[in-house]
Design an enzyme around this catalytic site. Sequence first.
Site, mmCIF file in Angstrom:
data_model
loop_
_atom_site.group_PDB
_atom_site.id
_atom_site.type_symbol
_atom_site.label_atom_id
_atom_site.label_comp_id
_atom_site.label_asym_id
_atom_site.label_seq_id
_atom_site.Cartn_x
_atom_site.Cartn_y
_atom_site.Cartn_z
ATOM 1 N N ASP A 6 7.181 23.724 35.629
ATOM 2 C CA ASP A 6 7.595 23.793 34.218
ATOM 3 C C ASP A 6 7.073 25.110 33.648
ATOM 4 O O ASP A 6 6.209 25.760 34.238
ATOM 5 C CB ASP A 6 7.037 22.600 33.417
ATOM 6 C CG ASP A 6 7.507 22.614 31.956
ATOM 7 O OD1 ASP A 6 8.691 22.935 31.714
ATOM 8 O OD2 ASP A 6 6.710 22.342 31.047
ATOM 9 N N CYS A 69 11.518 20.509 33.937
ATOM 10 C CA CYS A 69 11.865 21.265 32.726
ATOM 11 C C CYS A 69 13.377 21.171 32.538
ATOM 12 O O CYS A 69 14.144 21.587 33.422
ATOM 13 C CB CYS A 69 11.447 22.719 32.941
ATOM 14 S SG CYS A 69 12.001 23.844 31.669
ATOM 15 N N THR A 71 15.192 22.832 30.446
ATOM 16 C CA THR A 71 15.777 24.156 30.222
ATOM 17 C C THR A 71 16.189 24.789 31.555
ATOM 18 O O THR A 71 17.206 25.479 31.637
ATOM 19 C CB THR A 71 14.756 25.047 29.472
ATOM 20 O OG1 THR A 71 14.368 24.359 28.283
ATOM 21 C CG2 THR A 71 15.348 26.387 29.109
ATOM 22 N N CYS A 168 13.624 17.590 26.459
ATOM 23 C CA CYS A 168 12.607 18.619 26.739
ATOM 24 C C CYS A 168 11.364 17.848 27.168
ATOM 25 O O CYS A 168 10.967 16.890 26.494
ATOM 26 C CB CYS A 168 12.315 19.446 25.490
ATOM 27 S SG CYS A 168 10.881 20.536 25.687
ATOM 28 N N THR A 169 10.793 18.266 28.299
ATOM 29 C CA THR A 169 9.673 17.478 28.844
ATOM 30 C C THR A 169 8.404 17.570 28.000
ATOM 31 O O THR A 169 7.488 16.778 28.181
ATOM 32 C CB THR A 169 9.373 17.896 30.302
ATOM 33 O OG1 THR A 169 9.187 19.312 30.349
ATOM 34 C CG2 THR A 169 10.504 17.490 31.227
ATOM 35 N N HIS A 170 8.340 18.527 27.096
ATOM 36 C CA HIS A 170 7.178 18.591 26.191
ATOM 37 C C HIS A 170 7.197 17.455 25.161
ATOM 38 O O HIS A 170 6.146 17.038 24.680
ATOM 39 C CB HIS A 170 7.167 19.911 25.402
ATOM 40 C CG HIS A 170 6.646 21.095 26.158
ATOM 41 N ND1 HIS A 170 7.323 21.668 27.205
ATOM 42 C CD2 HIS A 170 5.498 21.822 26.005
ATOM 43 C CE1 HIS A 170 6.625 22.708 27.661
ATOM 44 N NE2 HIS A 170 5.516 22.819 26.946
HETATM 45 N N1 DGL Z 1 9.482 21.901 28.967
HETATM 46 C C1 DGL Z 1 10.663 22.714 28.829
HETATM 47 C C2 DGL Z 1 11.915 21.799 28.839
HETATM 48 O O1 DGL Z 1 11.883 20.660 29.266
HETATM 49 C C3 DGL Z 1 10.785 23.612 27.632
HETATM 50 C C4 DGL Z 1 9.746 24.548 27.221
HETATM 51 C C5 DGL Z 1 10.169 25.997 27.049
HETATM 52 O O2 DGL Z 1 10.953 26.349 26.149
HETATM 53 O O3 DGL Z 1 9.660 26.793 27.842
HETATM 54 O O4 DGL Z 1 12.972 22.241 28.461
#
Ligand code: DGL
Length: 241
Positions: A6, A69, A71, A168-170
Amino acid sequence: MLGIFDSGVGGLTLWREIKKRHPKESLLYFADTAHMPYGEKSPSEILALTKLGVQTLLDHGATHILIGCHTIAVHLSQEFINSFSCPFYDIASATLLLASSYQKIAVIGTKATIASNFYQEHLKDRLIAAIACPELAPMIEEGDIHLSVIKRSLAPLPKETRAILYGCTHFPFIDPYIASLTEVKDRLNPALSLAKILPMVATCKEDIFLTSGDPEKFYSLASSLLGTKLSFPLSVKSLYY
Ligand code: DGL
């Protein structure tokens, strides 16, 4: 060893679910923090960084790759995946599986994920909104949560929304805050579905963390988000300019 990739701490929401199901699984994790946020980058930059990131994981002993991730996952092509000769998993496939039992879904993700149209094209009529929330992942990565930023990001959520899909994994890290701001009961974390379908890969070794950013910062943020002391991350040099 399963190598999770990620741009930052987001993939740790997968790490957490994998550990719940398979406590003995040893994981290798690479946070490309030096280049975060990926959500503000072009598809070609995202894939160039991912190529280097996956190679870094392979160089450190990964035998299987998990893209943690969205993205990145929404930009992967079969040709890209085939350029690595190892089993490859990604969060987007698990997301589609999970979303297939819901209607009136609003997906929230980074700017690049929403701009890719991946979830809009795959979820079609199940989706009632696709909302870019560019402020959220960088805010979580700073470990400095502001309810006002979350509120502003969720303002476009339609009233008829039945399920919020974390694209988004965050975002699962701020689920309690999102829960406090909306009536929507179904908030979908694809990491749970992914952990169910992943095979066990390796046990007996210690988990290994790698970061291209500040190891101290990653260590304290990751330990506090997961509520457990992790092994100290190794610093890897960034090869991308
Ligand atoms: N964790 C990422 C996701 O799942 C996004 C974080 C980023 O923008 O770098 O899309």
